[in-house]
Write a protein that holds these residues in place. Structure first.
Motif, PDB file in Angstrom:
ATOM      1  N   LYS A   1      -1.941   1.151  -5.501  1.00 54.31           N
ATOM      2  CA  LYS A   1      -1.210   0.025  -4.736  1.00 54.31           C
ATOM      3  C   LYS A   1      -2.279  -0.749  -3.660  1.00 54.31           C
ATOM      4  O   LYS A   1      -1.966  -1.894  -3.523  1.00 54.31           O
ATOM      5  N   SER A   2      -3.077  -0.006  -3.237  1.00 53.22           N
ATOM      6  CA  SER A   2      -4.187  -0.644  -2.422  1.00 53.22           C
ATOM      7  C   SER A   2      -5.476  -0.087  -2.579  1.00 53.22           C
ATOM      8  O   SER A   2      -5.836   0.882  -2.410  1.00 53.22           O
TER       9      SER A   2
ATOM     10  N   ARG B   1      -7.340   1.154   0.290  1.00 54.20           N
ATOM     11  CA  ARG B   1      -6.854   2.311   0.911  1.00 54.20           C
ATOM     12  C   ARG B   1      -7.618   3.559   0.078  1.00 54.20           C
ATOM     13  O   ARG B   1      -8.100   4.526   0.528  1.00 54.20           O
TER      14      ARG B   1
ATOM     15  N   GLU C   1      -0.032   4.733   1.130  1.00 56.78           N
ATOM     16  CA  GLU C   1       0.412   3.294   1.341  1.00 56.78           C
ATOM     17  C   GLU C   1       1.909   3.356   1.235  1.00 56.78           C
ATOM     18  O   GLU C   1       2.447   2.446   1.880  1.00 56.78           O
TER      19      GLU C   1
END
Ligand code: ADP
Ligand code: MG
Ligand code: ZN
Length: 491
Positions: free
Chosen positions: A353-354, A357, A395
């Protein structure tokens, strides 16, 4: 010869050292450079041989195209300019492991010239070390001095290695210190490994290094007389051998002596070098063009085709990853230490997702724990995929960073991957809408000012409410349900 006294420290700053390295890299071709014998390590002695590599009279060499392509690829990765025409020469000398009586090498017209490697020198500054040339040659066989019942009186010869394709990479005398030599070798090996043309395995001899070193009074322009240290079998030993040799040469000069140009051997057990032979000169080898091979032509089209197969190289990858994932130089270096590691990270980064991250978690949660356990990233109980799963949970707000840390502690204690420990220990989530609604009502009632701001258009306040409810639920409220209910209540 430890440097203990103030006097010897002063002496070391009176002179400066100059180092040039010659690195031999075995190319990972299926067959040898001039015959069809398999190019593999560890076979029964003298089993991978034929009339060509045994040097039988009348046997003719045929150049291996794959070896040329690999050597060109290595050249390009090292910023060398490939010569369209290069010439194979005979280097003549007698040795029991060289049945032909000469080695086919390249002399005055090598495959490529004028390259460089960028290294991190003292105080973190970048420095380019020039590479004079890369040339192709065949390896010799191997004399076996130990390990047989009659080793006290006999030496055996294994000719399996004879004719293995080598790239010899010669640096300019531009390396200033043993640390810089170590750094140069590390970068060189890393680049060659990325290209995949060699496994650079020093134990098996597929990467070998000769170190040349001289000293001169600091500030003097001309080079001092060099000593060559042969076949040191680890980067650490190269550094140690150079340190010893610089001290030895300093003492010789200080005692009013002169440095002999010679070849020396390093004994790691004793930490010192010994004279092996006084250095022969190029004319001793009576180099002449190999009459059985045509000049090697690698035209521009061929060079371009090979360049197109080059992977992204470590330094470029590091710079890109620093920009893309907000990494520090050191973290980028760790993640790009091998191509496999960088690929493993980036394939998960693409799914995450990131990506930032994920990078963050690898650095902050994995690296420290691995270091403490003396493990490499590849041996981690938490895989790169597991790390990505944890990054996505964080996240999405499904787990807090405090819970993430605890789960990592337990994953490392129990030596299991993150998803395993998460399934086992994941906090019991509250998904009951009535229960969550009740908590939302309480939070909204307690924060009339913030509610007003939100309704006046400051929709970023939603984060504040989520945080408050999460706190009230001890982090257990299901974030998706919570968000949906909050938006509904506030509108
Ligand atoms: P040789 O003919 O003895 O092999 P080369 O000129 O080919 O010598 O150089 C071999 C290696 O030694 C190169 O890496 C080069 O940079 C290095 N070198 C040459 N002269 C010196 C010197 N005076 N001090 C340190 N290194 C040197
Ligand atoms: Mg040499
Ligand atoms: Zn052969």
């Amino acid at each position: 010869m430890a440097i203990a006294t103030k006097k010897s420290v002063d002496l070391l700053s009176k002179y400066e050292s100059v180092i040039g390295l010659e690195v031999h890299v075995q190319l990972l071709t299926k067959t040898k450079i001039f015959c069809g014998c398999p190019n593999i390590f560890g076979s029964e002695p003298n089993s991978n041989v034929c009339p060509v590599c045994l040097g039988m009279p009348g046997a003719l060499p045929v150049l291996n195209e794959q070896a040329v392509e690999f050597a060109v690829k290595a050249s390009q990765a090292l910023n060398l300019k490939v010569n369209e025409t290069s010439i194979f020469s005979r280097k003549n000398y007698f040795y029991p492991d060289l049945p032909k009586g000469y080695q086919i090498s390249q002399f005055d017209k090598p495959l490529s010239e004028h390259g460089y490697i960028e290294v991190t020198a003292a105080e973190g500054t970048k420095k380019r070390i020039g590479i004079t040339r890369l040339h192709m040659e065949e390896d010799a066989g191997k004399s076996m001095h130990d390990g047989f019942v009659d080793s006290d009186c006999k030496t055996y010869v294994d000719l399996n290695r004879t004719g293995t394709p080598l790239a010899e990479i010669v640096s300019e005398p531009e390396i200033s210190t043993p640390e810089e030599a170590y750094e140069y070798l590390t970068r060189l090996k890393e680049i060659i490994l990325y290209t995949g043309v060699s496994d650079c395995n020093m134990e098996e001899g597929s990467l070998r290094c000769d170190a040349n070193v001289s000293i001169r009074p600091r500030g003097q322009k001309t080079l001092g007389t060099k000593v060559e240290i042969k076949n040191v079998n680890s980067f650490r030993f190269v550094k140690q051998a150079l340190e010893y040799e610089i001290e030895r040469q300093t003492e010789v000069l200080e005692d009013g002596g002169t440095i002999q140009q010679e070849t020396r051997l390093y004994n790691p057990g004793e930490g010192r070098t010994y004279t092996m032979r006084t250095k022969e000169r190029a004319h001793d080898y009576r180099y002449f063009p190999e009459p059985d091979l045509l000049p090697l032509i690698v035209d521009q089209a061929k060079q371009d085709a090979i360049r197109a197969t080059l992977p992204e190289l470590p330094e470029a990858k590091r710079q890109r990853m620093i920009a893309e994932y907000g990494l520090t130089e050191g973290d980028a270096a760790m993640l790009t230490a091998t191509r496999a590691r960088a690929d493993a990270f980036e394939s998960e980064a693409k799914k995450a997702k990131s990506a930032k991250r994920l990078a963050n978690i690898v650095i902050s949660e994995l690296q420290g724990r691995l270091k403490a356990a003396g493990l490499e990233l590849e041996d981690s109980p938490v895989t790169m995929e597991g790390a990505r799963v944890s990054a996505d949970l964080l996240e999405a707000g499904t787990i807090s960073s405090k819970i993430l840390k605890e789960l990592y502690d337990h994953a490392f204690e129990q030596k299991v991957d993150f998803p395993v420990i998460y399934e086992k220990e994941k906090p019991q989530q509250i998904t009951d809408t009535a229960e969550i609604e009740k908590m939302i009502d309480e939070v909204l009632a307690a924060s009339p000012k913030q509610v007003e701001q939100y309704r006046a258009g400051k929709t970023t306040m939603i984060g504040f409410f989520v945080g408050q409810v999460m706190k009230a639920s001890k982090g257990k409220a299901n974030p998706a349900v919570l968000n949906e209910l909050l938006v509904k209540k506030l509108s």
